[in-house]
Design an enzyme around this catalytic site. Structure first.
Site, PDB file in Angstrom:
ATOM      1  N   ARG A  63      32.036 -17.458 -66.372  1.00 17.19           N
ATOM      2  CA  ARG A  63      31.225 -18.475 -65.491  1.00 17.19           C
ATOM      3  C   ARG A  63      31.048 -19.734 -66.017  1.00 17.19           C
ATOM      4  O   ARG A  63      30.766 -20.726 -65.002  1.00 17.19           O
ATOM      5  CB  ARG A  63      29.834 -17.700 -65.494  1.00 17.19           C
ATOM      6  CG  ARG A  63      29.686 -16.395 -64.603  1.00 17.19           C
ATOM      7  CD  ARG A  63      28.604 -15.755 -64.636  1.00 17.19           C
ATOM      8  NE  ARG A  63      28.340 -14.494 -65.524  1.00 17.19           N
ATOM      9  CZ  ARG A  63      27.218 -14.288 -66.331  1.00 17.19           C
ATOM     10  NH1 ARG A  63      26.270 -14.669 -65.998  1.00 17.19           N
ATOM     11  NH2 ARG A  63      27.404 -13.141 -67.199  1.00 17.19           N
ATOM     12  N   GLU A 100      23.273 -10.669 -75.032  1.00 16.77           N
ATOM     13  CA  GLU A 100      22.271  -9.811 -74.706  1.00 16.77           C
ATOM     14  C   GLU A 100      22.804  -8.504 -74.367  1.00 16.77           C
ATOM     15  O   GLU A 100      21.723  -7.529 -74.567  1.00 16.77           O
ATOM     16  CB  GLU A 100      21.528 -10.298 -73.546  1.00 16.77           C
ATOM     17  CG  GLU A 100      20.054 -10.368 -73.198  1.00 16.77           C
ATOM     18  CD  GLU A 100      19.626 -10.667 -71.936  1.00 16.77           C
ATOM     19  OE1 GLU A 100      20.250 -11.478 -71.160  1.00 16.77           O
ATOM     20  OE2 GLU A 100      18.416 -10.243 -71.563  1.00 16.77           O
TER      21      GLU A 100
HETATM   22  O1  PRP Z   1      23.308 -16.553 -74.747  1.00 14.77           O
HETATM   23  P1  PRP Z   1      24.159 -15.349 -74.593  1.00 14.77           P
HETATM   24  O2  PRP Z   1      23.384 -14.196 -75.023  1.00 14.77           O
HETATM   25  O3  PRP Z   1      25.322 -15.439 -75.492  1.00 14.77           O
HETATM   26  O4  PRP Z   1      24.584 -14.870 -73.233  1.00 14.77           O
HETATM   27  C1  PRP Z   1      24.921 -15.992 -72.234  1.00 14.77           C
HETATM   28  C2  PRP Z   1      26.750 -15.707 -71.734  1.00 14.77           C
HETATM   29  O5  PRP Z   1      26.475 -14.653 -71.117  1.00 14.77           O
HETATM   30  C3  PRP Z   1      27.197 -14.720 -69.844  1.00 14.77           C
HETATM   31  O6  PRP Z   1      28.603 -14.568 -70.083  1.00 14.77           O
HETATM   32  P2  PRP Z   1      29.355 -13.108 -70.315  1.00 14.77           P
HETATM   33  O7  PRP Z   1      29.500 -12.749 -71.726  1.00 14.77           O
HETATM   34  O8  PRP Z   1      28.511 -12.048 -69.323  1.00 14.77           O
HETATM   35  O9  PRP Z   1      30.854 -13.292 -69.489  1.00 14.77           O
HETATM   36  P3  PRP Z   1      31.285 -13.714 -68.247  1.00 14.77           P
HETATM   37  O10 PRP Z   1      30.960 -15.311 -68.006  1.00 14.77           O
HETATM   38  O11 PRP Z   1      32.581 -13.408 -68.212  1.00 14.77           O
HETATM   39  O12 PRP Z   1      30.439 -12.945 -67.021  1.00 14.77           O
HETATM   40  C4  PRP Z   1      26.842 -16.019 -69.387  1.00 14.77           C
HETATM   41  O13 PRP Z   1      27.902 -16.536 -68.538  1.00 14.77           O
HETATM   42  C5  PRP Z   1      26.850 -16.781 -70.782  1.00 14.77           C
HETATM   43  O14 PRP Z   1      28.381 -17.287 -71.301  1.00 14.77           O
HETATM   44  N1  ADE Z   2      20.147 -11.758 -68.302  1.00 12.78           N
HETATM   45  C1  ADE Z   2      21.432 -12.536 -68.043  1.00 12.78           C
HETATM   46  N2  ADE Z   2      21.649 -12.863 -66.788  1.00 12.78           N
HETATM   47  C2  ADE Z   2      22.983 -13.604 -66.416  1.00 12.78           C
HETATM   48  N3  ADE Z   2      23.677 -13.796 -67.556  1.00 12.78           N
HETATM   49  C3  ADE Z   2      23.336 -13.489 -68.661  1.00 12.78           C
HETATM   50  N4  ADE Z   2      24.180 -13.866 -69.736  1.00 12.78           N
HETATM   51  C4  ADE Z   2      23.277 -13.212 -70.787  1.00 12.78           C
HETATM   52  N5  ADE Z   2      22.226 -12.682 -70.574  1.00 12.78           N
HETATM   53  C5  ADE Z   2      22.313 -12.837 -69.094  1.00 12.78           C
END
Ligand code: PRP
Ligand code: ADE
Length: 175
Positions: A63, A100
Site C-alpha cells: 500500500r 498487528e
Molecule cells: O505499523 P505496522 O504494525 O507495521 O502496520 C502497518 C503496515 O501494515 C500494512 O501493511 P501490510 O503488511 O498489511 O501489507 P500490504 O501493504 O501488502 O497490505 C500497512 O500498509 C503498513 O505498511
Molecule cells: N488495523 C489496520 N488497518 C489497516 N492497516 C493496518 N496495518 C496494520 N494494522 C492495520
C-alpha cells in the site's frame, strides 16, 4: 468552508471489524485513493511539512507504493521501492519485523541510494510501527538520511510513534 482533511478521511475511510483476524479493526483507505480529490489532497498533505527537505521517497510494499509514487511524482523526487522479502533481484539489505497481524520481512537494494540522500518514508497506516521502523533501518543501512515519516493514519495505542522516537512524523489523522 472547504472540507478538512480529517473530515475527508472520516467520510471516505472504511473500517472493517475483525479483519484479517478477530480483534483487528482494519482501516481501508482504498475509497480515499479512488476519489480524485481525496487522493490529491492526501498526497499533497503527506509531503507538505517536508517541502525542500528530501531527495527521494521510499514506499513500503504494497500500500505504501501507491502513495509514495504519487508523492515522488508530485514533488519531482525519486522513488525507492522497499519490498517484501524475496522480490528484489540484486544484493539486498533485509529486516524481519512484527506487525498487528503477523510477521514479515522487508528488503531494499544495497545500492538503492546515493550516499547521504535525504529520504521521506511514506505509508498508508502506522500501527505497531514494525513496518516503518524496519524501513527506516534499511534506508539508513543503505546510506540514506531519513528526512521524516509520513502516513495517512496513525492508529492510537499500538506503539508506532514510540517505536519511531526521535523521527519527525507527519500523520494526517489519529484513528
Ligand atoms: O505499523 P505496522 O504494525 O507495521 O502496520 C502497518 C503496515 O501494515 C500494512 O501493511 P501490510 O503488511 O498489511 O501489507 P500490504 O501493504 O501488502 O497490505 C500497512 O500498509 C503498513 O505498511
Ligand atoms: N488495523 C489496520 N488497518 C489497516 N492497516 C493496518 N496495518 C496494520 N494494522 C492495520
Amino acid at each position: 468552508m472547504p472540507e478538512s482533511i480529517e473530515a475527508l478521511l472520516d467520510r471516505l475511510c472504511a473500517v472493517i471489524p475483525d479483519y484479517p483476524e478477530p480483534g483487528i479493526s482494519f482501516k481501508d483507505l482504498t475509497p480515499v485513493f479512488a476519489d480524485g480529490e481525496g487522493l490529491r489532497r492526501v498526497v499533497d498533505a503527506l509531503a507538505a511539512p517536508f517541502e525542500g527537505r528530501f531527495d527521494a521517497v521510499a514506499g513500503m510494499e504494497a500500500r505504501g507504493f501507491l502513495l509514495a509514487s504519487a508523492v515522488a511524482y508530485a514533488t519531482g523526487t525519486g522513488l525507492l521501492t522497499v519490498r517484501k522479502g524475496g522480490k528484489l533481484p540484486r544484493e539486498v539489505f533485509r529486516r524481519d519485523y512484527e506487525l498487528e497481524y503477523g510477521s514479515a520481512s522487508l528488503e531494499i537494494h544495497q545500492d538503492a541510494l546515493k550516499p547521504g540522500a535525504r529520504v521521506l518514508l511514506v505509508d498508508d497506516v502506522l500501527a505497531t510501527g514494525g513496518t516503518m521502523d524496519a524501513a527506516v533501518q534499511l534506508v539508513e543501512q543503505a546510506g540514506g538520511a531519513v528526512a521524516g515519516v509520513a502516513v495517512v493514519l496513525e492508529l492510537d495505542g499500538l506503539g508506532g510513534r514510540a517505536k519511531l522516537a526521535g523521527r519527525e512524523i507527519n500523520a494526517l489523522q489519529l484513528a
